[in-house]
Design a protein around this motif. Structure first.
Motif, short mmCIF file in Angstrom:
data_model
loop_
_atom_site.label_atom_id
_atom_site.label_comp_id
_atom_site.label_asym_id
_atom_site.label_seq_id
_atom_site.Cartn_x
_atom_site.Cartn_y
_atom_site.Cartn_z
N ASP A 21 37.06 47.68 42.18
CA ASP A 21 36.94 46.69 43.25
C ASP A 21 35.89 45.63 42.97
N MET A 22 35.60 45.40 41.70
CA MET A 22 34.72 44.28 41.35
C MET A 22 35.59 43.04 41.21
N ASN A 23 35.06 41.90 41.63
CA ASN A 23 35.80 40.66 41.45
C ASN A 23 35.42 40.01 40.11
N ILE A 24 36.08 38.92 39.79
CA ILE A 24 35.88 38.26 38.50
C ILE A 24 34.41 37.89 38.30
N GLU A 25 33.80 37.32 39.34
CA GLU A 25 32.40 36.91 39.24
C GLU A 25 31.48 38.10 39.00
N GLU A 26 31.71 39.19 39.71
CA GLU A 26 30.88 40.39 39.54
C GLU A 26 31.03 40.98 38.14
N ILE A 27 32.26 41.01 37.64
CA ILE A 27 32.49 41.51 36.27
C ILE A 27 31.78 40.61 35.27
N SER A 28 31.91 39.32 35.48
CA SER A 28 31.28 38.33 34.60
C SER A 28 29.77 38.54 34.55
N ASN A 29 29.16 38.71 35.70
CA ASN A 29 27.71 38.92 35.77
C ASN A 29 27.31 40.26 35.15
N ALA A 30 28.08 41.30 35.43
CA ALA A 30 27.74 42.63 34.93
C ALA A 30 27.84 42.71 33.41
N ARG A 31 28.78 42.00 32.82
CA ARG A 31 29.00 42.05 31.37
C ARG A 31 28.40 40.86 30.63
N GLU A 32 27.76 39.96 31.39
CA GLU A 32 27.10 38.79 30.82
C GLU A 32 28.04 37.96 29.94
N VAL A 33 29.23 37.71 30.50
CA VAL A 33 30.20 36.83 29.85
C VAL A 33 30.66 35.84 30.91
N SER A 34 31.33 34.81 30.49
CA SER A 34 31.81 33.81 31.44
C SER A 34 32.98 34.35 32.26
N GLN A 35 33.19 33.73 33.40
CA GLN A 35 34.35 34.10 34.22
C GLN A 35 35.64 33.79 33.47
N LEU A 36 35.62 32.73 32.68
CA LEU A 36 36.81 32.41 31.88
C LEU A 36 37.12 33.51 30.87
N ALA A 37 36.09 34.12 30.30
CA ALA A 37 36.29 35.22 29.35
C ALA A 37 36.91 36.42 30.05
N VAL A 38 36.44 36.73 31.26
CA VAL A 38 37.01 37.84 32.02
C VAL A 38 38.47 37.57 32.34
N LYS A 39 38.76 36.36 32.81
CA LYS A 39 40.14 35.99 33.13
C LYS A 39 41.03 36.05 31.90
N ALA A 40 40.50 35.61 30.77
CA ALA A 40 41.28 35.64 29.52
C ALA A 40 41.61 37.07 29.11
N ARG A 41 40.64 37.96 29.25
CA ARG A 41 40.87 39.38 28.89
C ARG A 41 41.93 40.00 29.79
N LEU A 42 41.86 39.69 31.07
CA LEU A 42 42.87 40.21 32.00
C LEU A 42 44.24 39.62 31.69
N ARG A 43 44.29 38.34 31.40
CA ARG A 43 45.56 37.69 31.06
C ARG A 43 46.17 38.30 29.81
N GLN A 44 45.35 38.53 28.79
CA GLN A 44 45.83 39.14 27.55
C GLN A 44 46.35 40.55 27.80
N ALA A 45 45.63 41.31 28.61
CA ALA A 45 46.06 42.67 28.93
C ALA A 45 47.38 42.65 29.70
N ARG A 46 47.51 41.74 30.68
CA ARG A 46 48.77 41.64 31.44
C ARG A 46 49.93 41.30 30.52
N THR A 47 49.69 40.42 29.58
CA THR A 47 50.74 40.04 28.63
C THR A 47 51.15 41.22 27.77
N LYS A 48 50.17 41.95 27.25
CA LYS A 48 50.47 43.10 26.39
C LYS A 48 51.21 44.20 27.14
N VAL A 49 50.83 44.41 28.40
CA VAL A 49 51.42 45.49 29.19
C VAL A 49 52.71 45.04 29.88
N GLY A 50 52.87 43.74 30.05
CA GLY A 50 54.08 43.22 30.69
C GLY A 50 53.97 43.18 32.21
#
Length: 94
Positions: free
Chosen positions: A32-61
């Protein structure tokens, strides 16, 4: 008869090649973490978090993060930890 879930499991067995970073953001999103919280927790940009989720969605379908989390749970990408249950907020079904 092969179900879509059976097909998904066989794809996972053959290796969807989800990266550790993709799996990590799926797990955090499932907590239940949102994009901003994940970004802050992992010290990466929100765009990086969104990109990782997008790549995972693509791989999993998957078309959205909800189905991505559901499928991740089905194939045990999400796991129960030995964390104290009091660390997690209660479910609000209302």
């Amino acid at each position: 008869m092969t179900t879509p879930f059976d097909s998904f499991l066989s794809e996972v067995d053959e290796g969807l090649n989800l990266s550790e970073k993709e799996i990590e953001v799926i797990r955090l999103l499932a907590r239940d973490m949102n994009i901003e919280e994940i970004s802050n927790a992992r010290e990466v940009s929100q765009l990086a978090v969104k990109a990782r989720l997008r790549q995972a969605r693509t791989k999993v379908g998957c078309k959205n993060n909800y189905t991505l989390i559901a499928k991740a749970g089905q194939v045990k990408i999400l796991y129960v930890t030995d964390a104290d249950p009091s660390e997690f907020p209660p479910f609000d079904m209302g």
